[in-house]
Design an enzyme around this catalytic site. Structure first.
Site, PDB file in Angstrom:
ATOM      1  N   ARG A 144       2.174  -4.957   6.145  1.00 20.34           N
ATOM      2  CA  ARG A 144       1.448  -3.898   5.426  1.00 20.34           C
ATOM      3  C   ARG A 144       2.267  -2.614   5.458  1.00 20.34           C
ATOM      4  NH1 ARG A 144      -4.800  -2.395   4.665  1.00 20.34           N
ATOM      5  NH2 ARG A 144      -4.462  -0.689   3.211  1.00 20.34           N
ATOM      6  N   LEU A 171      10.823 -20.350  -5.012  1.00 19.27           N
ATOM      7  CA  LEU A 171       9.734 -19.556  -4.427  1.00 19.27           C
ATOM      8  C   LEU A 171       8.442 -19.677  -5.249  1.00 19.27           C
ATOM      9  CD1 LEU A 171       8.869 -17.110  -2.480  1.00 19.27           C
ATOM     10  CD2 LEU A 171       9.547 -15.642  -4.383  1.00 19.27           C
ATOM     11  N   HIS A 200       2.405   3.586  -9.073  1.00 22.24           N
ATOM     12  CA  HIS A 200       2.216   2.157  -9.354  1.00 22.24           C
ATOM     13  C   HIS A 200       3.416   1.604 -10.114  1.00 22.24           C
ATOM     14  CE1 HIS A 200      -1.690   2.449  -7.680  1.00 22.24           C
ATOM     15  NE2 HIS A 200      -2.230   3.129  -8.679  1.00 22.24           N
ATOM     16  N   SER A 258      -8.052  -4.796   5.140  1.00 21.05           N
ATOM     17  CA  SER A 258      -8.653  -4.490   3.834  1.00 21.05           C
ATOM     18  C   SER A 258      -9.105  -5.728   3.051  1.00 21.05           C
ATOM     19  CB  SER A 258      -7.691  -3.640   2.984  1.00 21.05           C
ATOM     20  OG  SER A 258      -7.390  -2.424   3.634  1.00 21.05           O
ATOM     21  N   ASP A 279       0.826  -1.216   0.000  1.00 23.62           N
ATOM     22  CA  ASP A 279       0.000   0.000   0.000  1.00 23.62           C
ATOM     23  C   ASP A 279       0.861   1.268   0.000  1.00 23.62           C
ATOM     24  OD1 ASP A 279      -2.332   1.441  -0.030  1.00 23.62           O
ATOM     25  OD2 ASP A 279      -2.746   1.228   2.116  1.00 23.62           O
ATOM     26  N   GLY A 280       0.333   2.341  -0.605  1.00 23.81           N
ATOM     27  CA  GLY A 280       0.983   3.646  -0.528  1.00 23.81           C
ATOM     28  C   GLY A 280       1.566   4.156  -1.836  1.00 23.81           C
TER      29      GLY A 280
HETATM   30  C1  IPE Z   1      -5.373  -2.656  -0.224  1.00 23.16           C
HETATM   31  O1  IPE Z   1      -5.022  -1.332  -0.442  1.00 23.16           O
HETATM   32  C2  IPE Z   1      -5.404  -3.397  -1.512  1.00 23.16           C
HETATM   33  C3  IPE Z   1      -4.101  -3.567  -2.172  1.00 23.16           C
HETATM   34  C4  IPE Z   1      -2.954  -3.257  -1.674  1.00 23.16           C
HETATM   35  C5  IPE Z   1      -4.162  -4.158  -3.475  1.00 23.16           C
HETATM   36  P1  IPE Z   1      -6.146  -0.192  -0.574  1.00 23.16           P
HETATM   37  O2  IPE Z   1      -5.430   1.084  -0.703  1.00 23.16           O
HETATM   38  O3  IPE Z   1      -7.108  -0.549  -1.634  1.00 23.16           O
HETATM   39  O4  IPE Z   1      -6.875  -0.327   0.832  1.00 23.16           O
HETATM   40  P2  IPE Z   1      -7.730   0.707   1.674  1.00 23.16           P
HETATM   41  O5  IPE Z   1      -8.789   1.226   0.775  1.00 23.16           O
HETATM   42  O6  IPE Z   1      -6.800   1.788   2.130  1.00 23.16           O
HETATM   43  O7  IPE Z   1      -8.244  -0.083   2.820  1.00 23.16           O
HETATM   44  C1  IPE Z   2      -1.495   0.322  -3.468  1.00 26.40           C
HETATM   45  O1  IPE Z   2      -1.278   1.698  -3.448  1.00 26.40           O
HETATM   46  C2  IPE Z   2      -1.754  -0.205  -4.844  1.00 26.40           C
HETATM   47  C3  IPE Z   2      -3.131  -0.655  -5.086  1.00 26.40           C
HETATM   48  C4  IPE Z   2      -4.081  -0.693  -4.206  1.00 26.40           C
HETATM   49  C5  IPE Z   2      -3.439  -1.093  -6.432  1.00 26.40           C
HETATM   50  P1  IPE Z   2      -2.476   2.722  -3.451  1.00 26.40           P
HETATM   51  O2  IPE Z   2      -2.839   3.026  -4.844  1.00 26.40           O
HETATM   52  O3  IPE Z   2      -3.585   2.234  -2.594  1.00 26.40           O
HETATM   53  O4  IPE Z   2      -1.795   3.988  -2.778  1.00 26.40           O
HETATM   54  P2  IPE Z   2      -2.418   4.976  -1.715  1.00 26.40           P
HETATM   55  O5  IPE Z   2      -2.960   4.153  -0.602  1.00 26.40           O
HETATM   56  O6  IPE Z   2      -3.507   5.738  -2.417  1.00 26.40           O
HETATM   57  O7  IPE Z   2      -1.295   5.841  -1.297  1.00 26.40           O
HETATM   58 MG    MG Z   3      -4.041   2.443  -0.639  1.00 24.92          MG
END
Ligand code: IPE
Ligand code: IPE
Ligand code: MG
Length: 245
Positions: free
Chosen positions: A189, A132, A38, A197, A21-22
């Protein structure tokens, strides 16, 4: 990479799962569009996968796209799907070189056809690899997986393919798309969010949870090593007392 001294080779987790995430926040921090985040996230996927393989981890599950992510702006969803196709196509060779077997879990049929084809091809091409196992969670959510499993079980009973007096853990597990993998001992995470999530709700029942402030594009091999070192310091009691272990 020489084996890192911070971690004990003899008590590695067999299965690590990561909520990557992030990416969006990382892009914003760098004054760029979300897609740039991404793209840089893919670099971390490469690093961490390679790191896990080098360490001798058996299974790595990466949450790449959730059921709920379909609700993002159309342009972002399209860009993510495109990125998925190009990345899988480009990386298959490296996966084979590193003896990595690719697998996918989730509502894969829901993915665009080009994604599905690329994915199937890569899964097939890497299927004989013995190092792996890299499991991509795509169009995945745990509630989807559980309900999908229950509905398949019901169908099997209705069509006399299976007969159950009671459904125990091992029967239930056999209807999940994660049936062939052990439960993850460690969940990571990134991005400072403290939630699951809709990821692997059943399988994480006794996993150790590790949260880091690092945004996914910043997460590198040394961060994976740090997470494993942290995991190895924990006492896993599974309901027993310390003295019983
Ligand atoms: C969780 O991240 C899903 C993935 C990393 C693919 P999100 O960014 O979608 O989750 P929420 O919305 O913050 O819970
Ligand atoms: C995780 O990063 C990738 C996916 C969920 C596909 P995000 O796109 O959720 O990034 P943030 O949470 O908005 O920073
Ligand atoms: Mg996110």
């Amino acid at each position: 990479m020489p084996f890192p001294k911070e971690i004990d080779k003899n008590s590695l987790p067999e299965h690590i799962a990561i909520i990557m995430d992030g990416n969006g926040r990382w892009a914003k921090k760098n004054n760029r569009a979300r897609v740039f985040g991404h793209k840089n996230g893919v670099k971390s996927v490469r690093e961490v996968t390679e790191g896990a393989a080098e360490l001798g981890i058996k299974y790595l599950t990466l949450y790449a796209f959730s059921t709920e992510n379909w609700n993002r702006p159309k342009a972002e969803v399209t860009a993510l799907m495109q990125l998925l196709v190009t990345t899988i196509a480009k990386e298959t060779k490296t996966l084979n070189k590193n003896n990595i077997r690719l697998q996918a879990i989730g509502d894969i049929k829901h993915l665009p056809k080009s994604c599905n084809q690329e994915l199937e091809k890569a899964i097939e091409t890497t299927s004989k690899n013995t190092g792996l196992t890299l499991i991509l969670a795509l169009s995945y959510s745990s509630k989807w997986e559980i309900l999908n499993g229950i509905n398949q079980l019901l169908n099997d009973v209705k069509s006399n393919k299976a007969e159950f007096e009671v459904v125990d853990e091992s029967i239930f597990k056999s209807y999940l798309c994660t049936k062939d993998y052990p439960d993850p001992e460690l969940l990571i995470r990134t991005s400072g969010e403290f939630r699951i999530s809709n990821f692997l709700l059943w399988q994480l029942a006794y996993s150790e949870l590790y949260f880091t402030e690092k945004l996914w594009p910043e997460f590198k091999k040394e961060d994976l090593i740090e997470a494993i070192a942290n995991y190895q310091k924990r006492e896993r009691r599974f309901g027993k007392t310390s003295e019983q272990l």
